[in-house]
Scaffold this motif. Structure first.
Motif, PDB file in Angstrom:
ATOM      1  N   ASP A  58      -3.284   8.190  -1.200  1.00 57.72           N
ATOM      2  CA  ASP A  58      -3.581   7.264  -0.142  1.00 57.72           C
ATOM      3  C   ASP A  58      -5.178   6.831  -0.375  1.00 57.72           C
ATOM      4  O   ASP A  58      -5.419   5.723  -0.589  1.00 57.72           O
ATOM      5  CB  ASP A  58      -3.552   7.823   1.145  1.00 57.72           C
ATOM      6  CG  ASP A  58      -3.923   6.808   2.302  1.00 57.72           C
ATOM      7  OD1 ASP A  58      -3.637   5.671   2.192  1.00 57.72           O
ATOM      8  OD2 ASP A  58      -4.616   7.320   3.335  1.00 57.72           O
ATOM      9  N   ASN A  65      -6.545   3.239  -1.847  1.00 67.06           N
ATOM     10  CA  ASN A  65      -7.447   2.464  -1.259  1.00 67.06           C
ATOM     11  C   ASN A  65      -8.771   2.089  -2.048  1.00 67.06           C
ATOM     12  O   ASN A  65      -9.431   1.104  -1.937  1.00 67.06           O
ATOM     13  CB  ASN A  65      -7.801   3.263   0.198  1.00 67.06           C
ATOM     14  CG  ASN A  65      -6.990   2.928   0.998  1.00 67.06           C
ATOM     15  OD1 ASN A  65      -5.953   2.223   1.212  1.00 67.06           O
ATOM     16  ND2 ASN A  65      -6.656   4.047   1.941  1.00 67.06           N
ATOM     17  N   HIS A  83       3.854   7.139   5.098  1.00 70.67           N
ATOM     18  CA  HIS A  83       2.379   7.780   5.640  1.00 70.67           C
ATOM     19  C   HIS A  83       1.791   7.090   6.690  1.00 70.67           C
ATOM     20  O   HIS A  83       0.924   7.641   7.337  1.00 70.67           O
ATOM     21  CB  HIS A  83       1.592   8.294   4.590  1.00 70.67           C
ATOM     22  CG  HIS A  83       0.835   7.197   4.214  1.00 70.67           C
ATOM     23  ND1 HIS A  83       1.293   6.282   3.085  1.00 70.67           N
ATOM     24  CD2 HIS A  83      -0.483   6.963   4.467  1.00 70.67           C
ATOM     25  CE1 HIS A  83       0.154   5.526   2.592  1.00 70.67           C
ATOM     26  NE2 HIS A  83      -0.830   5.768   3.297  1.00 70.67           N
ATOM     27  N   ASP A  84       1.791   5.718   6.552  1.00 66.71           N
ATOM     28  CA  ASP A  84       0.888   5.051   7.668  1.00 66.71           C
ATOM     29  C   ASP A  84       2.024   4.306   8.855  1.00 66.71           C
ATOM     30  O   ASP A  84       1.298   3.638   9.823  1.00 66.71           O
ATOM     31  CB  ASP A  84       0.352   3.599   7.054  1.00 66.71           C
ATOM     32  CG  ASP A  84      -0.927   4.163   6.388  1.00 66.71           C
ATOM     33  OD1 ASP A  84      -1.591   4.949   6.817  1.00 66.71           O
ATOM     34  OD2 ASP A  84      -1.256   3.501   5.431  1.00 66.71           O
ATOM     35  N   HIS A 144       0.723  -1.249  -0.062  1.00 64.89           N
ATOM     36  CA  HIS A 144       0.068   0.253   0.074  1.00 64.89           C
ATOM     37  C   HIS A 144       0.856   1.255  -0.094  1.00 64.89           C
ATOM     38  O   HIS A 144       0.917   2.202  -0.893  1.00 64.89           O
ATOM     39  CB  HIS A 144      -0.907   0.006   1.095  1.00 64.89           C
ATOM     40  CG  HIS A 144      -1.655   1.136   1.444  1.00 64.89           C
ATOM     41  ND1 HIS A 144      -2.631   1.907   0.477  1.00 64.89           N
ATOM     42  CD2 HIS A 144      -1.623   2.005   2.392  1.00 64.89           C
ATOM     43  CE1 HIS A 144      -3.013   3.062   0.921  1.00 64.89           C
ATOM     44  NE2 HIS A 144      -2.416   3.293   2.069  1.00 64.89           N
TER      45      HIS A 144
HETATM   46 MN    MN Z   1      -2.717   4.614   3.886  1.00 61.79          MN
END
Ligand code: MN
Length: 716
Positions: free
Chosen positions: A140, A144, A73-74, A49
């Motif tokens: 992002d 998703n 980012h996560d 991801h």
């Molecule tokens: Mn994400």
């Protein structure tokens, strides 16, 4: 797994050959390590991801920091990495981006009202200290969405809905059409699958004919332009499913009626060529009047530039044509992202950050701006300095003026919460009551057992709403004191005038109070204490009633006398004449309590006037015989219109204060005008509904007590 990053490296090196690839690899290794035991719902390794998000950012050709931000980012929210660690490893800039994206993640979007959605979009822009935070967030969301099929159908619909409400409009506002279209089309597919597939099918069936037609048009135009020496790239313009669908819904048209599905785009080297191409197009085909738009001379607020025109094509079809330079095309596709694309040396421009700041303000502007002047106006408006956006613990966004403190927030949520506020937690930490809220703060009010406002709060709070509520509280607190003082005064007066004490405590007093629109015994006592109603007058009236009641019992009215008064259709009885049409005269608008006289009109029954009406004075001299005695029927309960004129010093809030008196007394106004004069005087004209003279007198007294009111007059 290490190999997986190679395509990304290659893509970045294409547009940014000298960047620090080691930095990128380190970030990738870091992300792999952080997410190493995690899987996505699809069963893939989690790292897929962030890697894909980074790839989308690289497709936008963004700078290395953004791409690294995408990779990481996560890591905070999903892998529990501390911000400080990221700062140490990758520097302040990347840390800022990752932290920004993490904060946005904590927003809750679940099915919001339109106003909430708008607030959320504004919030996004205000919160992201750096526009790249939003670009990462959009990437992002896009990834998703691309992998949405692994979720349950309910979840798919929810995510699709919020994408259409929040993220696609954001991408639109930032001018990143590349992302906007994909977000919309995928979300549309999940939100309305039947409609989506039906549309796809219908477009497919007509595609080949349409493509052939477009090819013919393109060939013709290319030859003409080449003859003029213009180098142009001409493309059939793909229309996006969701925009076609929206058009069908908005215009209530069938697919076959949406004519501008046929569109072409011409890309040329210079602005001069744009206008030259437009000339060629308009000589080849007849332009449709009113459809030409020059967004080159007047760019859209999101910086979009292009020439748009519609012409009647070779087969009589309407053809939509866009003409722009390659530069403009890049802005059209990438919007604000175009400005964050890697350019060597560009970041050294000192005005760059400043430019971005105003750009963000413009982008925030909700509506597309109509003309260049409006566009310039927005440059001057500082939209973010006077507003902060904060969260409730439930994730709702609240808009407050800059400088607002937790008390403003508490009063905005609920009056009682404000009264009971004893402290606040902001982002989990205790703060003093004078803490100034900042955009993005999550505010949690600590509630005491009992309401305990303080007068000092009036100096702390920023919103007028909170101020009013604090003042109201203190008014109400004084009230209890007033109630007991008023009762004592009335009892004293009753003793003095020799009236039974019971009478100033019970039913009779309550009934009398209604004439002053005082509906509880406490209201009456308080009004006495405040001097609005005199205790002596009340007791005198009660005494008089008492006397009359006794007389009525003793001497019943003679039957004859009763019959002489007509029945009362409008609350007015006419002496000696029955079944007459009775109406209230508009020249003087009498209300119950006024002394009145009837005038027998020619053919329109009896008109009822105040005794002091100038018409009555006239008629007394000339037509005395037409005047009849009339009386109010006490049992009649209705409201009567009268007009009032209030003069006072012209100040902000005067009208509001006057209207507050009316609403406190539950008097409705059917007409209000206010006008200021040169002399700093203001006049307010009111037409209001009054029950009787006593209520009117009471209202006049109250109005005279409003600050800066000089005169209150009943207008005849
Ligand atoms: Mn994400």
């Amino acid at each position: 797994m290490r190999m997986a990053i190679e395509p990304l490296v290659a893509r970045i090196q294409q547009y940014n050959p000298h960047c620090d690839i080691g930095f990128l690899r380190r970030a990738y290794d870091f992300a792999c390590e952080a997410h190493k035991d995690q899987k996505r719902i699809s069963g893939e390794d989690f790292i897929v991801h962030p890697l894909e998000v980074a790839r989308i950012l690289a497709e936008l050709e963004l700078d290395l920091q953004s791409v690294v931000g995408g990779l990481l980012h996560d890591t905070m929210e999903d892998a529990g990495i501390d911000l400080q660690v990221i700062r140490n490893e990758f520097g302040d800039e990347v840390a800022l981006l990752v932290d920004g994206v993490t904060k946005l993640r904590r927003l809750s979007y679940r099915s919001k009202e339109e106003q909430q959605a708008e607030n959320l979009r504004k919030m996004f822009l205000a919160m992201a200290k750096d526009v790249r935070v939003i670009l990462i967030k959009l990437a992002d969301r896009l990834h998703n969405l691309r992998t949405l099929q692994y979720h349950s159908v309910a979840k798919q619909r929810e995510i699709a809905q919020e994408t259409l409400e929040i993220f696609a409009p954001l991408a639109h506002r930032l001018g990143i059409y590349r992302i906007k279209w994909e977000l919309e089309d995928i979300a549309f597919r999940h939100r309305e699958p039947e409609k989506y597939y039906e549309l796809v099918q219908r477009l497919c069936s007509s595609r080949s004919a349409r493509e052939e037609y477009i090819r013919g048009v393109i060939d013709l135009l290319r030859d003409k332009l080449a003859a003029m020496g213009i180098v142009a790239d001409i493309q059939g313009r793909p229309k996006h499913l969701y925009s076609i669908y929206q058009k069908m819904v908005a215009q209530q048209k069938d697919l076959s009626e949406i004519f501008d599905i046929l569109g072409i785009r011409v890309l040329v080297d210079s602005v001069k060529d744009c206008y030259a191409t437009l000339g060629v197009v308009h000589t080849l085909w007849k332009p449709v009047p009113g459809r030409f738009k020059d967004f080159i001379a007047m760019p859209k607020s999101n910086m979009y530039q292009s020439l748009h025109t519609s012409v009647i094509g070779p087969e009589g079809e309407i053809l939509e044509i866009q003409i722009r330079t390659w530069d403009m095309h890049r802005t059209a596709e990438y919007g604000i992202a175009a400005h964050w694309r890697y350019k060597s040396g560009a970041r050294e421009d000192p005005a760059y950050d400043e430019k971005l700041a105003w750009l963000r303000q413009i982008l925030e502007w909700q509506h597309e701006l109509r003309d260049a002047r409006e566009f310039m106006e927005t440059l001057k408006i500082d939209l973010f300095t006077d507003t902060v956006y904060v969260f409730t613990p439930m994730g709702d966004v609240m808009e407050l003026p800059a400088g607002a403190v937790p008390l403003d927030f508490a009063y905005r949520i609920h009056t009682d919460l404000g009264h009971r506020c004893i402290g606040a937690r902001v982002n989990g930490k205790l703060v003093p009551l004078n803490y100034q809220l900042a955009t993005g703060d999550i505010v949690d009010i600590i509630k005491g057992k009992h309401p305990s406002p303080s007068r000092d709060w009036l100096n702390l709070v920023k919103t007028s709403q909170a101020k009013t509520k604090i003042r109201q509280w203190f008014k109400r607190e004084q009230r209890e004191e007033n109630v007991s003082r008023g009762r004592e005064a009335l009892e004293r007066e009753a003793r003095k005038q020799g009236l039974e004490l019971e009478l100033v405590r019970g039913e009779k007093l309550l009934e009398l109070g209604k004439r002053y629109t005082l509906h509880t015994i406490e209201d009456i006592y308080a009004a006495v204490a405040l001097g609005v109603v005199a205790a002596s007058a009340l007791v005198a009236k009660l005494k008089k009633q008492e006397r009359e009641a006794r007389q009525e019992e003793a001497v019943p009215e003679p039957l004859v006398e009763q019959q002489r008064w007509s029945k009362s259709p409008r609350g007015i009885r006419v002496l000696g004449i029955d079944n007459l049409l009775v109406r209230l005269a508009h020249c003087c608008n009498p209300v119950p309590g006024d002394r009145i006289v009837g005038y027998i009109t020619r053919g329109r029954g009896v008109s009822v006037h105040r005794e002091d009406c100038r018409n009555i004075k006239l008629w007394r001299e000339r037509e005395q015989e037409r005047l009849v005695k009339v009386a109010w029927d006490r049992r009649f309960d209705a409201s009567f219109q009268i007009r009032m004129e209030i003069t006072g010093m012209d100040r902000a809030g005067l009208l509001r204060d006057v209207m507050n008196v009316l609403s406190e007394m539950k008097i409705s106004a059917s007409w209000v005008t206010a006008r200021g004069k040169k002399s700093k005087m203001a006049t307010i004209d009111l037409t209001i509904e009054i029950r009787n003279l006593e209520q009117l007198n009471y209202l006049q007294q109250k109005l005279k007590k409003v600050r800066d009111v000089y005169e209150v007059r009943r207008v005849v």
